[in-house]
Design a protein around this motif. Structure first.
Motif, PDB file in Angstrom:
ATOM      1  N   PRO A 256       0.815  -1.226   0.000  1.00  0.00           N
ATOM      2  CA  PRO A 256       0.000   0.000   0.000  1.00  0.00           C
ATOM      3  C   PRO A 256       0.843   1.269   0.000  1.00  0.00           C
ATOM      4  O   PRO A 256       0.470   2.281  -0.604  1.00  0.00           O
ATOM      5  CB  PRO A 256      -0.818  -0.136   1.287  1.00  0.00           C
ATOM      6  N   SER A 257       2.006   1.215   0.651  1.00  0.00           N
ATOM      7  CA  SER A 257       2.853   2.416   0.745  1.00  0.00           C
ATOM      8  C   SER A 257       3.381   2.867  -0.608  1.00  0.00           C
ATOM      9  O   SER A 257       3.734   4.047  -0.780  1.00  0.00           O
ATOM     10  CB  SER A 257       4.025   2.157   1.694  1.00  0.00           C
TER      11      SER A 257
ATOM     12  N   PHE B 124       1.776   3.400  -3.210  1.00  0.00           N
ATOM     13  CA  PHE B 124       0.852   4.341  -3.846  1.00  0.00           C
ATOM     14  C   PHE B 124       0.746   5.657  -3.086  1.00  0.00           C
ATOM     15  O   PHE B 124      -0.093   6.506  -3.407  1.00  0.00           O
ATOM     16  CB  PHE B 124      -0.501   3.663  -4.032  1.00  0.00           C
ATOM     17  N   ASP B 125       1.607   5.832  -2.108  1.00  0.00           N
ATOM     18  CA  ASP B 125       1.774   7.158  -1.520  1.00  0.00           C
ATOM     19  C   ASP B 125       2.641   8.033  -2.405  1.00  0.00           C
ATOM     20  O   ASP B 125       2.635   9.267  -2.264  1.00  0.00           O
ATOM     21  CB  ASP B 125       2.430   7.054  -0.137  1.00  0.00           C
ATOM     22  N   ARG B 126       3.384   7.407  -3.324  1.00  0.00           N
ATOM     23  CA  ARG B 126       4.294   8.191  -4.168  1.00  0.00           C
ATOM     24  C   ARG B 126       4.051   8.013  -5.661  1.00  0.00           C
ATOM     25  O   ARG B 126       4.626   8.762  -6.463  1.00  0.00           O
ATOM     26  CB  ARG B 126       5.751   7.844  -3.841  1.00  0.00           C
TER      27      ARG B 126
ATOM     28  N   GLY C  45       7.701  -1.803  -0.540  1.00  0.00           N
ATOM     29  CA  GLY C  45       7.270  -0.647  -1.310  1.00  0.00           C
ATOM     30  C   GLY C  45       8.138  -0.327  -2.494  1.00  0.00           C
ATOM     31  O   GLY C  45       8.086   0.794  -3.026  1.00  0.00           O
TER      32      GLY C  45
END
Length: 336
Positions: free
Chosen positions: A204-205, A207-209, A268
């Motif tokens: 999931p992390s 798609f923070d970037r 990630g």
């Protein structure tokens, strides 16, 4: 009485046996028309390997006196001193070095011949040489081997794990477990066991970037992790209803091991496509999530590969049947 297919030369007896276009020269001692095993040669070779009578005795589970006596008899039979013994060391004579060099491959080939004969005639006694991919082998084979040995205690297992696509003929395997696309190798025979579903996954992390891709065409190859034995970008085939898309993964990060790629994805580092048996637990825990959950990724095949037998040897057939029954209870495989 002379054995069929075996030429007797002299007493003490040396037999020449032809097998698979090679010759095996076996030292044997005749006693009451019975050919004994290669124990004297084996004992000598172990002493020559360790350069120690006590070490050889320990390895062979014999007494040092017995090892000394057997080697002395072999030297008497051959009429040559094979070993020089002092209080501090053991060394090979020139004759001993010749015997060791010539007889080591002979004994190894004899053992292979004996194993092949056992494998071809007995379904529950012998040694199986098995190759399997690393990720599946670590998950599957410990439990399978433990149960198989309980069911067939007289069958020994030699299991080699590698993610390299081995040649079962050149590398002397009785069978190999494979996870791949439909086989293209015409020199071997194979048996499809089941489908191996795969999914595109990422942490999931990630798609923070980067944006979450909505279609396969939106996947940026620079954000992918590619399973590849040679560093080339992997091809991912997606389908949805009547639509299909193919994505070539990038080559920024490639590996020939699925567990390594999963750990990278979990951290990630990117999107990758991996089999369910690697990712299912992590998906339940929320470590990774499916990317493009509305799109299906083409499955792989779980197959057993064999050398080009005319028919499966009984020993190989025994393992094949057990393997098929065992894996039906495993997660991440599709038998439909």
């Amino acid at each position: 009485m002379q054995k069929k297919g075996v030429q007797a030369i002299d007493r003490p007896c040396y037999y020449v046996t032809e097998y698979r276009n090679s010759f095996i020269y076996c030292y044997v001692q005749c006693n009451n028309k019975r050919m004994e095993d290669l124990k004297p040669i084996r004992v000598f070779l172990e002493v020559a390997r360790q350069l120690s009578f006590s070490g050889a005795a320990h390895s062979l589970r014999m007494t040092p006196a017995s090892v000394t006596r057997i080697v002395a008899r072999l030297e008497q039979t051959l009429g040559q001193q094979l070993l020089v013994r002092t209080t501090r060391q053991v060394s090979l004579t020139s004759a001993g070095a010749v015997v060791a060099a010539r007889m080591t491959p002979v004994v190894e080939e004899f053992d292979r011949v004996r194993q092949d004969i056992l494998s071809a005639t007995r379904p529950d006694d012998g040694r199986l040489r098995i190759n399997a991919p690393l990720s599946m082998g670590v998950r599957l084979l410990p439990g399978l081997a433990e149960r198989f040995r309980l069911a067939f205690p007289r069958i020994a297992l030699d299991i080699r794990l590698t993610d390299r696509l081995v040649d079962v003929i050149e590398e002397d395997c009785d069978l190999a477990v494979r996870i791949s696309g439909p086989p293209a190798d015409k020199s071997t025979i194979w048996r499809k066991i089941c489908q191996v579903p795969r999914h595109a996954i990422a942490a999931p992390s990630l798609f923070d970037r980067i944006p979450v891709p909505e279609t396969p065409d939106a996947i940026d190859p620079a954000t992918t992790l590619s399973y590849s034995p040679d560093g080339a970008g992997e091809l991912w085939d997606f389908s949805k209803a009547a639509r299909s898309r193919t994505v070539r993964a990038g080559t920024e990060v490639t590996s020939n091991n699925g567990d390594f790629l999963y750990e990278l994805a979990k951290a990630g580092a990117g999107i990758c496509v991996l089999p369910d048996f690697i990712v299912a637990r992590g998906m339940r825990r929320g470590e990774v999530i499916r990317v493009l959950p509305d799109w299906e990724v083409s499955s792989l095949w779980l197959t057993l590969y064999y050398p080009p037998y005319e028919q499966l040897p009984p020993l190989v057939a025994t393992f094949t049947d057990f393997f098929e029954a065992y894996i039906r209870d495993l997660e991440g495989l599709d038998f439909d």
